[in-house]
Design a protein around this motif. Structure first.
Motif, PDB file in Angstrom:
ATOM      1  N   ILE A 138       0.813  -1.206   0.000  1.00  0.00           N
ATOM      2  CA  ILE A 138       0.000   0.000   0.000  1.00  0.00           C
ATOM      3  C   ILE A 138       0.854   1.265   0.000  1.00  0.00           C
ATOM      4  CG2 ILE A 138      -1.673   1.347   1.342  1.00  0.00           C
ATOM      5  CD1 ILE A 138      -2.860  -1.088  -0.035  1.00  0.00           C
ATOM      6  N   GLY A 139       1.936   1.266   0.767  1.00  0.00           N
ATOM      7  CA  GLY A 139       2.712   2.486   0.968  1.00  0.00           C
ATOM      8  C   GLY A 139       3.395   3.012  -0.281  1.00  0.00           C
ATOM      9  N   ILE A 140       4.039   2.151  -1.033  1.00  0.00           N
ATOM     10  CA  ILE A 140       4.798   2.603  -2.209  1.00  0.00           C
ATOM     11  C   ILE A 140       3.874   3.117  -3.317  1.00  0.00           C
ATOM     12  CG2 ILE A 140       6.418   1.891  -4.007  1.00  0.00           C
ATOM     13  CD1 ILE A 140       7.609  -0.079  -1.951  1.00  0.00           C
ATOM     14  N   PRO A 141       2.853   2.342  -3.740  1.00  0.00           N
ATOM     15  CA  PRO A 141       1.916   2.902  -4.735  1.00  0.00           C
ATOM     16  C   PRO A 141       1.150   4.105  -4.193  1.00  0.00           C
ATOM     17  CG  PRO A 141       1.698   0.512  -4.586  1.00  0.00           C
ATOM     18  CD  PRO A 141       2.531   0.948  -3.426  1.00  0.00           C
ATOM     19  N   GLY A 142       0.885   4.114  -2.874  1.00  0.00           N
ATOM     20  CA  GLY A 142       0.159   5.228  -2.278  1.00  0.00           C
ATOM     21  C   GLY A 142       0.904   6.535  -2.414  1.00  0.00           C
ATOM     22  N   LEU A 145       0.522   7.665  -5.970  1.00  0.00           N
ATOM     23  CA  LEU A 145      -0.813   8.210  -6.207  1.00  0.00           C
ATOM     24  C   LEU A 145      -0.930   9.618  -5.642  1.00  0.00           C
ATOM     25  CD1 LEU A 145      -3.785   7.923  -7.077  1.00  0.00           C
ATOM     26  CD2 LEU A 145      -4.239   6.850  -4.858  1.00  0.00           C
ATOM     27  N   TYR A 146      -0.378   9.821  -4.458  1.00  0.00           N
ATOM     28  CA  TYR A 146      -0.432  11.147  -3.839  1.00  0.00           C
ATOM     29  C   TYR A 146       0.293  12.181  -4.689  1.00  0.00           C
ATOM     30  CZ  TYR A 146       1.378  14.943  -0.969  1.00  0.00           C
ATOM     31  OH  TYR A 146       1.770  16.190  -0.505  1.00  0.00           O
ATOM     32  N   LEU A 147       1.508  11.841  -5.148  1.00  0.00           N
ATOM     33  CA  LEU A 147       2.276  12.785  -5.963  1.00  0.00           C
ATOM     34  C   LEU A 147       1.561  13.077  -7.279  1.00  0.00           C
ATOM     35  CD1 LEU A 147       5.886  11.386  -5.374  1.00  0.00           C
ATOM     36  CD2 LEU A 147       4.882  13.453  -4.378  1.00  0.00           C
ATOM     37  N   ALA A 148       0.947  12.040  -7.877  1.00  0.00           N
ATOM     38  CA  ALA A 148       0.220  12.242  -9.133  1.00  0.00           C
ATOM     39  C   ALA A 148      -1.014  13.114  -8.917  1.00  0.00           C
ATOM     40  CB  ALA A 148      -0.173  10.891  -9.727  1.00  0.00           C
ATOM     41  N   ALA A 149      -1.755  12.847  -7.841  1.00  0.00           N
ATOM     42  CA  ALA A 149      -2.961  13.631  -7.561  1.00  0.00           C
ATOM     43  C   ALA A 149      -2.611  15.083  -7.281  1.00  0.00           C
ATOM     44  CB  ALA A 149      -3.711  13.020  -6.375  1.00  0.00           C
ATOM     45  N   HIS A 150      -1.514  15.303  -6.580  1.00  0.00           N
ATOM     46  CA  HIS A 150      -1.098  16.688  -6.295  1.00  0.00           C
ATOM     47  C   HIS A 150      -0.681  17.389  -7.581  1.00  0.00           C
ATOM     48  CE1 HIS A 150       1.676  19.914  -4.969  1.00  0.00           C
ATOM     49  NE2 HIS A 150       0.787  20.054  -4.013  1.00  0.00           N
ATOM     50  N   ALA A 151       0.054  16.684  -8.435  1.00  0.00           N
ATOM     51  CA  ALA A 151       0.494  17.284  -9.696  1.00  0.00           C
ATOM     52  C   ALA A 151      -0.694  17.631 -10.597  1.00  0.00           C
ATOM     53  CB  ALA A 151       1.438  16.325 -10.420  1.00  0.00           C
ATOM     54  N   GLN A 221      -7.602  15.715   2.702  1.00  0.00           N
ATOM     55  CA  GLN A 221      -6.384  15.730   1.890  1.00  0.00           C
ATOM     56  C   GLN A 221      -6.684  16.004   0.419  1.00  0.00           C
ATOM     57  OE1 GLN A 221      -4.347  12.008   2.507  1.00  0.00           O
ATOM     58  NE2 GLN A 221      -4.272  12.256   4.736  1.00  0.00           N
ATOM     59  N   GLY A 222      -7.914  15.748  -0.003  1.00  0.00           N
ATOM     60  CA  GLY A 222      -8.281  15.917  -1.399  1.00  0.00           C
ATOM     61  C   GLY A 222      -8.747  14.616  -2.015  1.00  0.00           C
ATOM     62  N   VAL A 223      -8.967  14.643  -3.329  1.00  0.00           N
ATOM     63  CA  VAL A 223      -9.482  13.468  -4.033  1.00  0.00           C
ATOM     64  C   VAL A 223      -8.492  12.305  -3.956  1.00  0.00           C
ATOM     65  CG1 VAL A 223     -10.232  12.571  -6.279  1.00  0.00           C
ATOM     66  CG2 VAL A 223     -10.832  14.910  -5.598  1.00  0.00           C
ATOM     67  N   GLY A 224      -7.218  12.598  -4.098  1.00  0.00           N
ATOM     68  CA  GLY A 224      -6.211  11.541  -4.034  1.00  0.00           C
ATOM     69  C   GLY A 224      -6.200  10.843  -2.692  1.00  0.00           C
ATOM     70  N   GLY A 225      -6.333  11.612  -1.604  1.00  0.00           N
ATOM     71  CA  GLY A 225      -6.368  11.016  -0.280  1.00  0.00           C
ATOM     72  C   GLY A 225      -7.564  10.099  -0.105  1.00  0.00           C
ATOM     73  N   PHE A 226      -8.709  10.523  -0.647  1.00  0.00           N
ATOM     74  CA  PHE A 226      -9.918   9.693  -0.558  1.00  0.00           C
ATOM     75  C   PHE A 226      -9.744   8.398  -1.345  1.00  0.00           C
ATOM     76  CE2 PHE A 226     -13.961   8.425  -2.518  1.00  0.00           C
ATOM     77  CZ  PHE A 226     -14.711   8.143  -1.381  1.00  0.00           C
ATOM     78  N   VAL A 227      -9.349   8.507  -2.610  1.00  0.00           N
ATOM     79  CA  VAL A 227      -9.236   7.321  -3.463  1.00  0.00           C
ATOM     80  C   VAL A 227      -8.186   6.358  -2.922  1.00  0.00           C
ATOM     81  CG1 VAL A 227      -8.590   6.492  -5.762  1.00  0.00           C
ATOM     82  CG2 VAL A 227     -10.045   8.514  -5.521  1.00  0.00           C
ATOM     83  N   TRP A 273      11.530  17.232  -3.797  1.00  0.00           N
ATOM     84  CA  TRP A 273      10.444  16.606  -4.553  1.00  0.00           C
ATOM     85  C   TRP A 273       9.175  16.426  -3.724  1.00  0.00           C
ATOM     86  CZ3 TRP A 273       9.003  11.969  -2.380  1.00  0.00           C
ATOM     87  CH2 TRP A 273       9.964  11.320  -1.597  1.00  0.00           C
ATOM     88  N   LEU A 274       9.259  16.684  -2.416  1.00  0.00           N
ATOM     89  CA  LEU A 274       8.055  16.601  -1.598  1.00  0.00           C
ATOM     90  C   LEU A 274       7.269  17.906  -1.713  1.00  0.00           C
ATOM     91  CD1 LEU A 274       9.340  14.911   1.715  1.00  0.00           C
ATOM     92  CD2 LEU A 274       7.730  13.955   0.058  1.00  0.00           C
ATOM     93  N   PRO A 275       5.957  17.841  -2.019  1.00  0.00           N
ATOM     94  CA  PRO A 275       5.161  19.065  -2.121  1.00  0.00           C
ATOM     95  C   PRO A 275       5.157  19.859  -0.806  1.00  0.00           C
ATOM     96  CG  PRO A 275       3.982  17.188  -3.045  1.00  0.00           C
ATOM     97  CD  PRO A 275       5.182  16.637  -2.348  1.00  0.00           C
TER      98      PRO A 275
END
Length: 275
Positions: A138-142, A145-151, A221-227, A273-275
């Motif tokens: 979960i952690g690595i893909p998560g 996903l977070y970085l993609a959703a933020h971008a 957190q936003g849509v990415g956090g929810f998904v 690279w961290l937002p």
């Protein structure tokens, strides 16, 4: 043999001596009592957190800045004086463990053996190994996903910790991770899914209820956090449904949060690279 609620249970997922599940409740009065109990428990715990997260997201969406231009912090300072801040942090951790204890107590008080939800010490090595595997799964893909959703402008910049550097910061962040893991996995998985089984809810429907609830209190957190958390809920919930082991989920969740909380505190001013 016909699988329970239409779901196959692969033997590879089962632990030897898998605990027996509680029997469905047929008495109408007891069923109403379980429903009332669920409403009360989640109104004062993670269900209320979900509602407040939704309101927080709506507030963020109504601001002139886009979501990716906004930030939200998880572990923040709560008092100006260092020792008072430490006390406040520990009080928050105690509340999380209290929520977990409430779920376990209500199950036990209702006649459900805690071993049936996997709350025992019969397989510590296997629980640790499964937990580490779940954390990686979960952690690595998560993170991706977070970085993609933020971008894409679908997520706020999540700051796992904004606590100032102090001698107690790392231990408190570890305790916070453990508290979050215990509260969420016990209430949203072990407690909720057990009660839904007693009400006769199908395994798939119960799984989605649990997963969407998990996602709801991460909406801030936003849509990415929810998904991302709905996906985590689907994986963790299914693992529990097929093993009835809660400790592995707590271990996996805690490892994810420890890496996020402590890692961010150490790296936030050292990497770009961290937002």
């Amino acid at each position: 043999m016909k699988p329970r609620h239409g779901l196959a249970t692969p033997r590879a997922w089962l632990l030897p001596g898998r605990p027996a599940e509680p029997a469905p409740v047929t008495d109408a009065g007891q069923r109403r009592a379980i429903v009332v109990e669920l409403v009360i428990v989640f109104t004062i715990t993670l269900g209320m957190s979900g509602l407040r997260s939704l309101l927080s997201l709506l507030d963020a969406l109504l601001r002139p800045e886009s979501l990716d231009q906004q930030a939200v912090a998880i572990n923040t300072s709560r008092a100006q004086l260092g020792l008072l801040d430490l006390a406040e942090q520990l009080a928050g951790v105690l509340r999380l463990f209290g929520w977990a204890a409430l779920g376990l107590y209500l199950l036990w008080r209702g006649g459900v053996a805690l071993r049936s939800v996997g709350f025992d010490g019969t397989a510590p090595g296997r629980d640790l190994a499964r937990g580490a595997g779940l954390a990686a799964l979960i952690g690595i893909p998560g993170l991706g996903l977070y970085l993609a959703a933020h971008a894409l402008g679908l997520n706020l910049a999540v700051q796992p910790s904004t606590l100032d550097e102090s001698w107690w910061r790392a231990p408190v962040l570890v305790l916070s991770a453990l508290g979050n893991a215990a509260a969420e996995e016990v209430l949203v998985v072990g407690y909720l899914l057990t009660r839904l089984r007693q009400l006769g809810t199908t395994e798939n429907r119960a799984l989605w209820i649990s997963a969407v609830l998990r996602g709801s209190y991460h909406l801030y957190q936003g849509v990415g956090g929810f998904v991302g958390n709905v996906v985590m809920g689907l994986v963790y919930g299914r693992v529990w449904q097929r093993t009835n082991r809660i400790h592995a989920l707590v271990v996996g969740h805690a490892l994810i949060d420890v890496v996020a909380f402590v890692g961010y505190a150490l790296l936030r001013e050292r990497v770009g690279w961290l937002p």
